[in-house]
Design an enzyme around this catalytic site. Structure first.
Site, PDB file in Angstrom:
ATOM      1  N   PRO A 103      -4.690  -1.473  -0.229  1.00  0.00           N
ATOM      2  CA  PRO A 103      -6.044  -1.672   0.282  1.00  0.00           C
ATOM      3  C   PRO A 103      -6.677  -0.371   0.771  1.00  0.00           C
ATOM      4  O   PRO A 103      -5.998   0.495   1.339  1.00  0.00           O
ATOM      5  CB  PRO A 103      -5.844  -2.647   1.446  1.00  0.00           C
ATOM      6  N   ALA A 104      -7.967  -0.230   0.539  1.00  0.00           N
ATOM      7  CA  ALA A 104      -8.696   0.936   1.034  1.00  0.00           C
ATOM      8  C   ALA A 104      -8.545   1.025   2.546  1.00  0.00           C
ATOM      9  O   ALA A 104      -8.562   0.012   3.250  1.00  0.00           O
ATOM     10  CB  ALA A 104     -10.169   0.826   0.655  1.00  0.00           C
ATOM     11  N   LYS A 147      -3.237   8.866  -3.672  1.00  0.00           N
ATOM     12  CA  LYS A 147      -1.871   9.149  -4.139  1.00  0.00           C
ATOM     13  C   LYS A 147      -0.884   9.308  -2.981  1.00  0.00           C
ATOM     14  O   LYS A 147       0.237   8.784  -3.030  1.00  0.00           O
ATOM     15  CB  LYS A 147      -1.895  10.411  -5.007  1.00  0.00           C
ATOM     16  N   THR A 148      -1.287  10.010  -1.932  1.00  0.00           N
ATOM     17  CA  THR A 148      -0.383  10.222  -0.801  1.00  0.00           C
ATOM     18  C   THR A 148      -0.102   8.917  -0.070  1.00  0.00           C
ATOM     19  O   THR A 148       1.039   8.649   0.334  1.00  0.00           O
ATOM     20  CB  THR A 148      -0.978  11.259   0.163  1.00  0.00           C
ATOM     21  N   LYS A 182       6.954  17.605  -2.116  1.00  0.00           N
ATOM     22  CA  LYS A 182       5.612  18.069  -2.502  1.00  0.00           C
ATOM     23  C   LYS A 182       5.775  19.466  -3.088  1.00  0.00           C
ATOM     24  O   LYS A 182       5.922  20.452  -2.356  1.00  0.00           O
ATOM     25  CB  LYS A 182       4.685  18.095  -1.285  1.00  0.00           C
ATOM     26  N   ALA A 203       0.076  17.253  -7.537  1.00  0.00           N
ATOM     27  CA  ALA A 203      -1.208  17.716  -7.002  1.00  0.00           C
ATOM     28  C   ALA A 203      -2.281  17.341  -8.014  1.00  0.00           C
ATOM     29  O   ALA A 203      -2.337  17.907  -9.103  1.00  0.00           O
ATOM     30  CB  ALA A 203      -1.190  19.225  -6.768  1.00  0.00           C
TER      31      ALA A 203
END
Length: 253
Positions: A201-202, A15-16, A37, A112
């Protein structure tokens, strides 16, 4: 869209990094960006949190604001209660986001964990902040097995509350996706009723920030200030056709 809620379908799904990619793409398109945040958990007083990570990746022009920080990696309500610290209300989130929207083209509110994680003693969630803001919500989902259920549930929760869902971004697309991930590309929009708006992408969060900023628009659809299109991506990663196993050869008597 001046304010966008970014919610995951769970934790540790990218998510970040997705928030940072949206921020980087928007900055590249000439927009001023802030990231809010509301509740940072699991981070010590002197450690950089998620908002700081967005700035590191997306660039120093991004404004970062954090409303509360709790040391234990728990739901905000639980973490606040255990630490003896005040919780964050949806009204405080909405006020902060609206204030940032006065001086920024885009405000990204990163939640969160999932959409319905409790923020305070009354059981308020990120969805309540979205309602006060009248802001659309982007869902970040994992690629692999189990994501259909969690994404559909999150989409249904948004609809049940008459909230606007932008779509889904895959938070960490594997370099070598397995069969489940490849099938989920087509099944996610069909099951959730939401468009697929990108795939990050990871490992993208480990890129040098300059490389991250250059690549970020290629991971996101034009609605998120990017150039990514689902059709060629789906074509590239469509699953192979099913090949039934050969029937067993009967043994001779």
């Amino acid at each position: 869209m001046s304010v966008v809620i970014v919610s995951g379908t769970g934790t540790e799904i990218g998510k970040t990094v997705v928030t940072a990619a949206i921020a980087a793409a928007a900055v590249a398109a000439g927009r001023s960006v802030a990231v809010l945040k509301p509740a940072q958990t699991g981070v010590g007083p002197a450690e950089p949190g998620d908002a700081a990570e967005v700035v590191r990746l997306a660039g120093p022009s991004v404004t970062a604001v954090e409303l509360a920080r709790y040391p234990e990696p728990l739901a905000p309500d639980t973490a606040a209660r255990r630490a003896g610290l005040p919780t964050v209300s949806p009204a405080a989130v909405a006020e902060a986001a609206n204030r940032l929207a006065l001086s920024h083209d885009l405000v990204l509110v990163e939640g969160a964990g999932g959409l319905l994680v409790r923020f305070d003693e009354e059981g308020h969630t990120l969805a309540d902040a979205a309602r006060l803001l009248g802001a659309p919500t982007l869902l970040v989902a994992p690629a692999g097995l189990g994501t259909l259920n969690s994404t559909v549930l999150s989409a249904e929760a948004l609809r049940a509350r008459d909230l606007t869902a932008l779509g889904v971004v895959i938070g960490s697309w594997p370099k070598v996706p397995d069969l489940a991930a490849r099938c989920n590309l087509a099944d996610l929009p069909k099951s959730s009723g939401l468009p697929l708006l990108g795939a990050v992408p990871a490992g993208s969060g480990t890129l040098p920030p300059s490389d991250f900023r250059t690549a970020a628009p290629t991971w996101l659809s034009p609605g998120l200030a990017g150039t990514w299109s689902p059709a060629p991506f789906l074509s590239t990663w469509s699953p192979p056709p099913f090949t039934p196993a050969a029937p067993p050869i009967p043994s001779e008597a």
